[in-house]
Design a protein around this motif. Structure first.
Motif, PDB file in Angstrom:
ATOM      1  N   VAL A 145       0.835  -1.205   0.000  1.00  0.00           N
ATOM      2  CA  VAL A 145       0.000   0.000   0.000  1.00  0.00           C
ATOM      3  C   VAL A 145       0.867   1.252   0.000  1.00  0.00           C
ATOM      4  CG1 VAL A 145      -1.573   1.388   1.409  1.00  0.00           C
ATOM      5  CG2 VAL A 145      -2.045  -1.044   1.039  1.00  0.00           C
ATOM      6  N   LEU A 146       1.934   1.258   0.807  1.00  0.00           N
ATOM      7  CA  LEU A 146       2.801   2.428   0.870  1.00  0.00           C
ATOM      8  C   LEU A 146       3.508   2.658  -0.464  1.00  0.00           C
ATOM      9  CD1 LEU A 146       3.877   4.680   2.623  1.00  0.00           C
ATOM     10  CD2 LEU A 146       5.724   3.168   3.367  1.00  0.00           C
ATOM     11  N   GLU A 147       3.966   1.579  -1.101  1.00  0.00           N
ATOM     12  CA  GLU A 147       4.612   1.712  -2.410  1.00  0.00           C
ATOM     13  C   GLU A 147       3.635   2.255  -3.446  1.00  0.00           C
ATOM     14  OE1 GLU A 147       6.182  -2.112  -3.336  1.00  0.00           O
ATOM     15  OE2 GLU A 147       7.938  -1.917  -2.020  1.00  0.00           O
ATOM     16  N   LEU A 148       2.394   1.746  -3.414  1.00  0.00           N
ATOM     17  CA  LEU A 148       1.392   2.212  -4.367  1.00  0.00           C
ATOM     18  C   LEU A 148       1.022   3.670  -4.099  1.00  0.00           C
ATOM     19  CD1 LEU A 148      -0.516   1.588  -6.697  1.00  0.00           C
ATOM     20  CD2 LEU A 148      -2.174   0.724  -5.048  1.00  0.00           C
ATOM     21  N   TYR A 149       0.947   4.041  -2.823  1.00  0.00           N
ATOM     22  CA  TYR A 149       0.604   5.414  -2.451  1.00  0.00           C
ATOM     23  C   TYR A 149       1.654   6.403  -2.944  1.00  0.00           C
ATOM     24  CZ  TYR A 149      -0.902   9.305   0.539  1.00  0.00           C
ATOM     25  OH  TYR A 149      -1.336  10.522   0.999  1.00  0.00           O
ATOM     26  N   TRP A 176      -9.826   4.036  -0.679  1.00  0.00           N
ATOM     27  CA  TRP A 176      -8.438   4.415  -0.430  1.00  0.00           C
ATOM     28  C   TRP A 176      -8.333   5.406   0.719  1.00  0.00           C
ATOM     29  CZ3 TRP A 176      -4.423   1.811  -1.355  1.00  0.00           C
ATOM     30  CH2 TRP A 176      -4.344   0.965  -2.464  1.00  0.00           C
ATOM     31  N   ARG A 177      -9.328   6.242   0.915  1.00  0.00           N
ATOM     32  CA  ARG A 177      -9.324   7.144   2.070  1.00  0.00           C
ATOM     33  C   ARG A 177      -9.286   6.333   3.355  1.00  0.00           C
ATOM     34  NH1 ARG A 177     -14.287  11.143   1.300  1.00  0.00           N
ATOM     35  NH2 ARG A 177     -13.826  11.454   3.505  1.00  0.00           N
ATOM     36  N   SER A 178     -10.076   5.260   3.395  1.00  0.00           N
ATOM     37  CA  SER A 178     -10.111   4.407   4.577  1.00  0.00           C
ATOM     38  C   SER A 178      -8.790   3.670   4.771  1.00  0.00           C
ATOM     39  CB  SER A 178     -11.264   3.401   4.446  1.00  0.00           C
ATOM     40  OG  SER A 178     -11.296   2.524   5.552  1.00  0.00           O
ATOM     41  N   ILE A 179      -8.236   3.164   3.672  1.00  0.00           N
ATOM     42  CA  ILE A 179      -6.980   2.408   3.756  1.00  0.00           C
ATOM     43  C   ILE A 179      -5.832   3.300   4.224  1.00  0.00           C
ATOM     44  CG2 ILE A 179      -5.255   1.125   2.419  1.00  0.00           C
ATOM     45  CD1 ILE A 179      -7.621   0.248   0.582  1.00  0.00           C
ATOM     46  N   ILE A 180      -5.686   4.470   3.623  1.00  0.00           N
ATOM     47  CA  ILE A 180      -4.612   5.391   3.999  1.00  0.00           C
ATOM     48  C   ILE A 180      -4.792   5.870   5.427  1.00  0.00           C
ATOM     49  CG2 ILE A 180      -3.529   7.603   3.477  1.00  0.00           C
ATOM     50  CD1 ILE A 180      -2.923   5.358   1.485  1.00  0.00           C
ATOM     51  N   LEU A 226       2.957  17.143  -2.194  1.00  0.00           N
ATOM     52  CA  LEU A 226       2.024  17.960  -1.425  1.00  0.00           C
ATOM     53  C   LEU A 226       0.601  17.429  -1.563  1.00  0.00           C
ATOM     54  CD1 LEU A 226       1.662  20.459   0.341  1.00  0.00           C
ATOM     55  CD2 LEU A 226       1.361  21.800  -1.738  1.00  0.00           C
ATOM     56  N   LYS A 227       0.268  16.926  -2.737  1.00  0.00           N
ATOM     57  CA  LYS A 227      -1.061  16.363  -2.966  1.00  0.00           C
ATOM     58  C   LYS A 227      -1.258  15.108  -2.120  1.00  0.00           C
ATOM     59  CE  LYS A 227      -4.138  15.047  -6.773  1.00  0.00           C
ATOM     60  NZ  LYS A 227      -4.276  14.944  -8.247  1.00  0.00           N
ATOM     61  N   ARG A 228      -0.215  14.279  -2.007  1.00  0.00           N
ATOM     62  CA  ARG A 228      -0.313  13.082  -1.157  1.00  0.00           C
ATOM     63  C   ARG A 228      -0.507  13.475   0.305  1.00  0.00           C
ATOM     64  NH1 ARG A 228       4.054  11.405  -4.461  1.00  0.00           N
ATOM     65  NH2 ARG A 228       3.432   9.809  -5.972  1.00  0.00           N
ATOM     66  N   GLN A 229       0.196  14.513   0.735  1.00  0.00           N
ATOM     67  CA  GLN A 229       0.040  14.966   2.112  1.00  0.00           C
ATOM     68  C   GLN A 229      -1.389  15.444   2.359  1.00  0.00           C
ATOM     69  OE1 GLN A 229       3.160  17.889   2.094  1.00  0.00           O
ATOM     70  NE2 GLN A 229       4.667  16.512   3.005  1.00  0.00           N
ATOM     71  N   ALA A 230      -1.933  16.204   1.409  1.00  0.00           N
ATOM     72  CA  ALA A 230      -3.299  16.698   1.542  1.00  0.00           C
ATOM     73  C   ALA A 230      -4.301  15.544   1.571  1.00  0.00           C
ATOM     74  CB  ALA A 230      -3.625  17.654   0.393  1.00  0.00           C
TER      75      ALA A 230
END
Length: 341
Positions: free
Chosen positions: A47-51, A66-70, A105-109
């Protein structure tokens, strides 16, 4: 059981049709399993690699799972969120291109958007309580003002060919709608600024009290068209006009005076913007035009003694749940990349 069932349902030449269904079921399964901390060893690495992969926001699936998974990933790993937030400073060396920095920055948001209210302070409007926004509003309003000032400058420069054309493509004429256009990067910035303003104006007043102090700088709260005294004062002190009015005046000079909003536009339902991208500043013209009307002191009925500025406020108070849900869906949709582009 599912594998055997799908094998029976789909003929040999239809097997590929089952892939989208399987993909969604896998995300749903992982979303459920990730809620239990003891399962993280089975999926955390993948999951982290895909994220962190550039194609994460291009997946043909809803953000909901994905919101739930992250969220579960960051909850189970106590230092994960802190590490993700501190990556921005180190990214200055690791990621030389602005596109890579923007994606980080988008990933952080998205990580913050995946959490609950106030789970992570000081990032997104939809995830912060009003009391935690107090110190941020001066910064956000200043940045928003600077962006609209840049738009006003760009629209002004289009009428002055002698100036630098680094931001604007010139030479196609002006004033007829087919003239010079603002470049895509600037258009993206202006769309983002308009969406931010649209979001702030859409929030129920009790969720955005402090913004009411700054609203006058962006949208008109008095009718500048019906009162000759007010109109004369505005002409003599143009810098006192709200930014939306000034931008609308520049757009009128370049593209002509559009028809006054009627029908739904006279009773606007916030949020107004659903665009994910724009290719011309004229696509934002209805947004500016509606805001110029929506918050003025007079409504569509000249005999109406109540200020029309109260109309959006009243509607927001009665439909706050709908509006907040619509804002959630809009933000979630904006995270997904436009594959057609």
């Amino acid at each position: 059981v599912l594998a055997s069932l799908l094998d029976v349902v789909y003929r040999s030449d239809e097997k590929d049709k089952a892939v989208p269904l399987i993909s969604r079921l896998l995300y749903f399964l992982l979303s459920s399993l990730s809620g239990y901390a003891y399962t993280k060893r089975a999926w955390k690495k993948e999951v982290l690699e895909l994220y962190m992969d550039p194609s994460f926001f291009q997946m043909d699936t809803s953000c909901t799972h994905w919101r739930s998974i992250i969220d579960h990933l960051l909850t189970h790993e106590k230092t994960m969120f802190k590490d993700l937030m501190t990556m921005q400073s180190s990214a200055l060396k690791l990621f030389p291109s602005s596109e890579q920095k923007a994606m980080l920055l988008k990933r952080q948001a998205f990580a913050v958007f995946s959490g609950e209210m106030d789970q992570y302070h000081l990032v997104l409007l939809l995830r912060i309580s009003p009391q935690h926004l107090t110190s941020l509003w001066p910064i956000m309003v200043t940045e928003l003002i600077q962006t609209f000032l840049q738009l006003e400058e760009d629209l002004t420069e289009e009428e002055e060919p002698a100036k630098s054309n680094s931001k604007i493509s010139k030479g196609k004429g002006s004033g007829d709608g087919s003239g010079a256009e603002i470049q895509p990067k600037e258009l993206g910035l202006y769309l983002a600024a308009c969406k931010f303003l649209d979001t702030a104006l859409s929030f129920p007043p009790d969720r955005m009290q402090l913004f009411q102090m700054y609203k006058w700088a962006f949208v008109p709260e008095v009718d500048t068209e019906s009162s000759p005294v007010t109109s004369q004062l505005v002409e003599n002190h143009q810098e006192c006009q709200p930014h939306i009015v000034r931008i609308m005046d520049l757009l009128k000079m370049k593209y002509g005076d559009p028809k006054h909003p009627e029908g739904a536009a006279r009773n606007p339902k916030f949020p107004l913007l659903s665009l994910r991208s724009v290719s011309s500043i004229t696509q934002l013209l209805p947004f500016f035009q509606t805001l110029c009307w929506a918050f003025t002191a007079r409504g569509s009925d000249p005999q109406n003694s109540h200020p029309s500025a109260a109309a959006p406020t009243d509607s927001l108070g009665s439909n706050s749940i709908r509006i907040l849900q619509q804002l959630e869906e809009s933000v979630e949709c904006d995270f997904l990349e436009n594959l057609e582009s």
